[in-house]
Motif scaffolding. Sequence first.
Motif, PDB file in Angstrom:
ATOM      1  N   PHE A 117       4.647 -42.983 -28.297  1.00 23.92           N
ATOM      2  CA  PHE A 117       3.372 -43.053 -27.565  1.00 23.92           C
ATOM      3  C   PHE A 117       3.116 -44.316 -26.732  1.00 23.92           C
ATOM      4  O   PHE A 117       2.437 -44.233 -25.715  1.00 23.92           O
ATOM      5  CB  PHE A 117       2.155 -42.848 -28.487  1.00 23.92           C
ATOM      6  CG  PHE A 117       2.101 -41.515 -29.198  1.00 23.92           C
ATOM      7  CD1 PHE A 117       2.778 -40.408 -28.711  1.00 23.92           C
ATOM      8  CD2 PHE A 117       1.341 -41.355 -30.353  1.00 23.92           C
ATOM      9  CE1 PHE A 117       2.710 -39.179 -29.366  1.00 23.92           C
ATOM     10  CE2 PHE A 117       1.264 -40.125 -31.005  1.00 23.92           C
ATOM     11  CZ  PHE A 117       1.953 -39.047 -30.512  1.00 23.92           C
ATOM     12  N   GLU A 161       6.870 -36.421 -30.197  1.00 24.66           N
ATOM     13  CA  GLU A 161       5.831 -35.499 -29.712  1.00 24.66           C
ATOM     14  C   GLU A 161       5.538 -35.569 -28.215  1.00 24.66           C
ATOM     15  O   GLU A 161       4.416 -35.876 -27.804  1.00 24.66           O
ATOM     16  CB  GLU A 161       4.525 -35.741 -30.470  1.00 24.66           C
ATOM     17  CG  GLU A 161       4.673 -35.616 -31.964  1.00 24.66           C
ATOM     18  CD  GLU A 161       3.342 -35.682 -32.705  1.00 24.66           C
ATOM     19  OE1 GLU A 161       2.334 -36.076 -32.094  1.00 24.66           O
ATOM     20  OE2 GLU A 161       3.317 -35.318 -33.879  1.00 24.66           O
ATOM     21  N   TRP A 312      -9.715 -31.466 -35.891  1.00 27.88           N
ATOM     22  CA  TRP A 312      -8.377 -31.682 -36.465  1.00 27.88           C
ATOM     23  C   TRP A 312      -7.616 -30.391 -36.760  1.00 27.88           C
ATOM     24  O   TRP A 312      -6.409 -30.302 -36.590  1.00 27.88           O
ATOM     25  CB  TRP A 312      -8.477 -32.547 -37.732  1.00 27.88           C
ATOM     26  CG  TRP A 312      -7.143 -32.787 -38.330  1.00 27.88           C
ATOM     27  CD1 TRP A 312      -6.622 -32.206 -39.444  1.00 27.88           C
ATOM     28  CD2 TRP A 312      -6.108 -33.665 -37.832  1.00 27.88           C
ATOM     29  NE1 TRP A 312      -5.348 -32.654 -39.675  1.00 27.88           N
ATOM     30  CE2 TRP A 312      -5.009 -33.556 -38.700  1.00 27.88           C
ATOM     31  CE3 TRP A 312      -6.029 -34.522 -36.742  1.00 27.88           C
ATOM     32  CZ2 TRP A 312      -3.835 -34.277 -38.498  1.00 27.88           C
ATOM     33  CZ3 TRP A 312      -4.855 -35.235 -36.549  1.00 27.88           C
ATOM     34  CH2 TRP A 312      -3.774 -35.105 -37.421  1.00 27.88           C
TER      35      TRP A 312
HETATM   36  C1  GCO Z   1       2.042 -38.146 -34.474  1.00 29.81           C
HETATM   37  C2  GCO Z   1       1.741 -39.240 -34.734  1.00 29.81           C
HETATM   38  C3  GCO Z   1       1.115 -40.165 -35.587  1.00 29.81           C
HETATM   39  C4  GCO Z   1      -0.265 -39.847 -36.024  1.00 29.81           C
HETATM   40  C5  GCO Z   1      -0.278 -38.737 -37.028  1.00 29.81           C
HETATM   41  C6  GCO Z   1      -1.651 -38.405 -37.509  1.00 29.81           C
HETATM   42  O1  GCO Z   1       3.308 -38.261 -34.276  1.00 29.81           O
HETATM   43  O2  GCO Z   1       1.224 -37.307 -34.260  1.00 29.81           O
HETATM   44  O3  GCO Z   1       3.074 -39.621 -34.852  1.00 29.81           O
HETATM   45  O4  GCO Z   1       1.178 -41.261 -34.736  1.00 29.81           O
HETATM   46  O5  GCO Z   1      -0.812 -40.960 -36.597  1.00 29.81           O
HETATM   47  O6  GCO Z   1       0.230 -37.596 -36.459  1.00 29.81           O
HETATM   48  O7  GCO Z   1      -2.440 -37.992 -36.434  1.00 29.81           O
END
Ligand code: GCO
Length: 427
Positions: A117, A161, A312
């Motif tokens: 990210f 992701e 969520w």
């Molecule tokens: C993800 C994230 C994490 C988040 C987790 C909870 O890969 O989505 O790697 O950074 O903290 O998913 O939301």
Amino acid sequence: MGKELRFPPGFLWGTATSSHQVEGYNCNNDWWEWEREPGHIRDGSTSGAACDWWNRAEEDLKTAAEMGQNAHRFSVEWSRIEPQEGEWDEKALARYRRMVEFMHQVGLKPMITLHHFTNPRWLAEKGGWENREVLPRFERYVAKVVETLGDLCDLWCTINEPNVYAYQSYGAGIWPPQKHSLRLVFRVLRNMAEAHTIAYHTIHRLQPEAQVGLAYNMRIFDPANPSSPLDRSIAKLLDYLFNRLFLKAVTEGKLAFPLGQGEVIEKMADTVDFSGVNYYVRDLVAFDITRPGSFFARRFATPGAEKGPGDWGEFYPEGLYRLVRQLTVYGKPIYITENGCPDNTDEKRPRFLINHLVALWRAIQEGAPVKGYFFWTLVDNFEWAEGWSRRFGLIALDVKTQRRTMRYSGEIYARICKANAIPGEVL
Ligand code: GCO
């Protein structure tokens, strides 16, 4: 009390973290500045010292090993090792080396994520992932990391992701650079698919025996009313766009619509050695004519089902079974690279953990080649735009004092990891 559910010998049990969420003072990336502007982080907090991992990683890794874990997934922070374009911070690289050496010392097999990210500020200023210039830059960075750490690690996630990153940053616009354009979402995804491809080949050139994949977020989309053709079509569309389009590109080697026009990209086919999946929730999907901007979808949890806060989504352990069964068709080893839940009081986490592992166990019994499971996360960490308001740790963190307190879910996970099984008495 049931009979214990055993996992295969050599199964990897770990937790997952990411650099910006745990290290502290990552002041050379795009998140650091952005967090400081009012209104961006829900509770007005900033990452600050985070879990102070830059100094305390060994303490937490030791705890993870004492909990019976034998693997750890973490990310290298691009902005730390290349704070200015083309200038390497050798001290930061040496720090990562010491961290990984320590993992080996305490028996944790490292899985390294190369992009999670955050971006160096210099990269963001040059158009970040919108600009194709990111490709040679990412290649150079990946080569540097693999040259530095390759002798200590053979499990790599290129990008965490891509679907979530592209959507949050360029579609929903709730992460930097806060844009709202579907056109940009797909442009960024294309660039990420190409960056993944380049990283895949770069890693293999330097380390032929490496296992390279992604940590890819998959969500279950089920029609709210299974007998409604409209609900079914919209659920299918979301599943295609979110769960399949990108994976299709890196397995089949072509950019299907709307990622592209079906063009074949050189060397993109078959660039995953394992399927890495981050799984959290399910959405029920209903057709809603008033929501053209959301693909005509209204998403919600099954009434009465356990769910996370806000938007969520629903906790749905069966989803892990279903996804793993789907991934089995790729014929590659499968890692659950993340699974977890926001739960500040740890009321739901122990059951969440056990139920998801039971679902995973069932898939393994039916022949799914699952090699490891990484719970998100070890110690409460900085949850992006949710700041410190949502806690995901097996271990609670007092952000002010840096004090750590093991949660009940952490004790349960330790018992599971040590036994390489879900003990009968927790079932
Ligand atoms: C993800 C994230 C994490 C988040 C987790 C909870 O890969 O989505 O790697 O950074 O903290 O998913 O939301």
